[in-house]
Design a protein around this motif. Sequence first.
Motif, mmCIF file in Angstrom:
data_model
loop_
_atom_site.group_PDB
_atom_site.id
_atom_site.type_symbol
_atom_site.label_atom_id
_atom_site.label_comp_id
_atom_site.label_asym_id
_atom_site.label_seq_id
_atom_site.Cartn_x
_atom_site.Cartn_y
_atom_site.Cartn_z
ATOM 1 N N THR A 163 0.800 -1.227 0.000
ATOM 2 C CA THR A 163 0.000 0.000 0.000
ATOM 3 C C THR A 163 0.833 1.278 0.000
ATOM 4 N N THR A 164 2.127 1.185 -0.220
ATOM 5 C CA THR A 164 2.941 2.401 -0.226
ATOM 6 C C THR A 164 2.695 3.246 -1.466
ATOM 7 N N VAL A 165 2.047 2.699 -2.467
ATOM 8 C CA VAL A 165 1.790 3.420 -3.717
ATOM 9 C C VAL A 165 0.551 4.311 -3.595
ATOM 10 N N VAL A 166 -0.199 4.172 -2.529
ATOM 11 C CA VAL A 166 -1.437 4.944 -2.371
ATOM 12 C C VAL A 166 -1.140 6.441 -2.344
ATOM 13 N N ASN A 167 -0.063 6.847 -1.708
ATOM 14 C CA ASN A 167 0.294 8.268 -1.688
ATOM 15 C C ASN A 167 0.585 8.782 -3.091
ATOM 16 N N ALA A 168 1.253 7.990 -3.893
ATOM 17 C CA ALA A 168 1.518 8.385 -5.277
ATOM 18 C C ALA A 168 0.221 8.501 -6.066
ATOM 19 N N MET A 169 -0.724 7.595 -5.812
ATOM 20 C CA MET A 169 -2.022 7.679 -6.490
ATOM 21 C C MET A 169 -2.738 8.979 -6.128
ATOM 22 N N LEU A 170 -2.664 9.378 -4.885
ATOM 23 C CA LEU A 170 -3.305 10.606 -4.449
ATOM 24 C C LEU A 170 -2.677 11.822 -5.126
ATOM 25 N N VAL A 171 -1.369 11.849 -5.197
ATOM 26 C CA VAL A 171 -0.673 12.961 -5.854
ATOM 27 C C VAL A 171 -1.023 13.007 -7.338
ATOM 28 N N ILE A 172 -1.050 11.855 -8.000
ATOM 29 C CA ILE A 172 -1.385 11.806 -9.422
ATOM 30 C C ILE A 172 -2.822 12.290 -9.646
ATOM 31 N N ALA A 173 -3.737 11.905 -8.783
ATOM 32 C CA ALA A 173 -5.122 12.352 -8.917
ATOM 33 C C ALA A 173 -5.228 13.869 -8.761
ATOM 34 N N LEU A 174 -4.560 14.415 -7.770
ATOM 35 C CA LEU A 174 -4.620 15.856 -7.560
ATOM 36 C C LEU A 174 -3.967 16.629 -8.695
ATOM 37 N N LEU A 175 -2.818 16.176 -9.165
ATOM 38 C CA LEU A 175 -2.151 16.857 -10.271
ATOM 39 C C LEU A 175 -2.966 16.753 -11.554
ATOM 40 N N GLY A 176 -3.587 15.613 -11.785
ATOM 41 C CA GLY A 176 -4.433 15.465 -12.962
ATOM 42 C C GLY A 176 -5.610 16.419 -12.924
ATOM 43 N N PHE A 177 -6.251 16.547 -11.780
ATOM 44 C CA PHE A 177 -7.374 17.460 -11.645
ATOM 45 C C PHE A 177 -6.939 18.903 -11.827
ATOM 46 N N ILE A 178 -5.874 19.294 -11.158
ATOM 47 C CA ILE A 178 -5.407 20.681 -11.241
ATOM 48 C C ILE A 178 -4.963 21.027 -12.654
ATOM 49 N N SER A 179 -4.271 20.125 -13.312
ATOM 50 C CA SER A 179 -3.824 20.411 -14.679
ATOM 51 C C SER A 179 -4.997 20.509 -15.640
ATOM 52 N N THR A 180 -6.002 19.682 -15.471
ATOM 53 C CA THR A 180 -7.179 19.762 -16.337
ATOM 54 C C THR A 180 -7.913 21.078 -16.143
ATOM 55 N N VAL A 181 -8.096 21.489 -14.914
ATOM 56 C CA VAL A 181 -8.773 22.753 -14.642
ATOM 57 C C VAL A 181 -7.961 23.924 -15.204
ATOM 58 N N ALA A 182 -6.646 23.876 -15.053
ATOM 59 C CA ALA A 182 -5.808 24.966 -15.548
ATOM 60 C C ALA A 182 -5.849 25.053 -17.072
ATOM 61 N N VAL A 183 -5.775 23.922 -17.733
ATOM 62 C CA VAL A 183 -5.772 23.936 -19.200
ATOM 63 C C VAL A 183 -7.127 24.376 -19.735
ATOM 64 N N THR A 184 -8.210 23.883 -19.161
ATOM 65 C CA THR A 184 -9.524 24.278 -19.659
ATOM 66 C C THR A 184 -9.836 25.734 -19.334
ATOM 67 N N ARG A 185 -9.267 26.254 -18.281
ATOM 68 C CA ARG A 185 -9.506 27.652 -17.925
ATOM 69 C C ARG A 185 -8.883 28.590 -18.947
ATOM 70 N N PHE A 186 -7.702 28.288 -19.421
ATOM 71 C CA PHE A 186 -6.973 29.183 -20.313
ATOM 72 C C PHE A 186 -6.936 28.694 -21.750
ATOM 73 N N ARG A 187 -7.781 27.755 -22.097
ATOM 74 C CA ARG A 187 -7.786 27.208 -23.465
ATOM 75 C C ARG A 187 -8.406 28.201 -24.429
ATOM 76 N N ARG A 188 -7.784 28.317 -25.599
ATOM 77 C CA ARG A 188 -8.349 29.095 -26.680
ATOM 78 C C ARG A 188 -8.735 28.152 -27.792
ATOM 79 N N ARG A 189 -9.530 28.653 -28.717
ATOM 80 C CA ARG A 189 -9.882 27.830 -29.867
ATOM 81 C C ARG A 189 -8.634 27.551 -30.694
ATOM 82 N N ASP A 190 -8.638 26.401 -31.375
ATOM 83 C CA ASP A 190 -7.452 25.977 -32.119
ATOM 84 C C ASP A 190 -7.167 26.861 -33.335
ATOM 85 N N ASN A 191 -8.175 27.513 -33.898
ATOM 86 C CA ASN A 191 -7.942 28.299 -35.096
ATOM 87 C C ASN A 191 -7.547 29.739 -34.795
#
Length: 91
Positions: free
Chosen positions: A62-90
Amino acid sequence: MPDTLYDWGLAVAAAMMTVSFLVIVWRIITGPNSLDRLVGMDGFVAAFQCALATYICWSLDTTVVNAMLVIALLGFISTVAVTRFRRRDNQ
């Protein structure tokens, strides 16, 4: 539950995750726009967490559980950051 049935179940789960990783990577590479690539990266983070959970079930470590938590938080934060500042592709 017999150990062999448990091992077979984990092997089937690992095989299905391997296929899902291939599909997700294909979506990231060939996505027609940046939003498709972002959804692919979200899927990759989720699939990676599932792979780590399968590893925990297989190794009973179960030592990997901490890594799973960090990956989940970073994934959420990165998704919110990218969608917040996303522009249209064209633009």
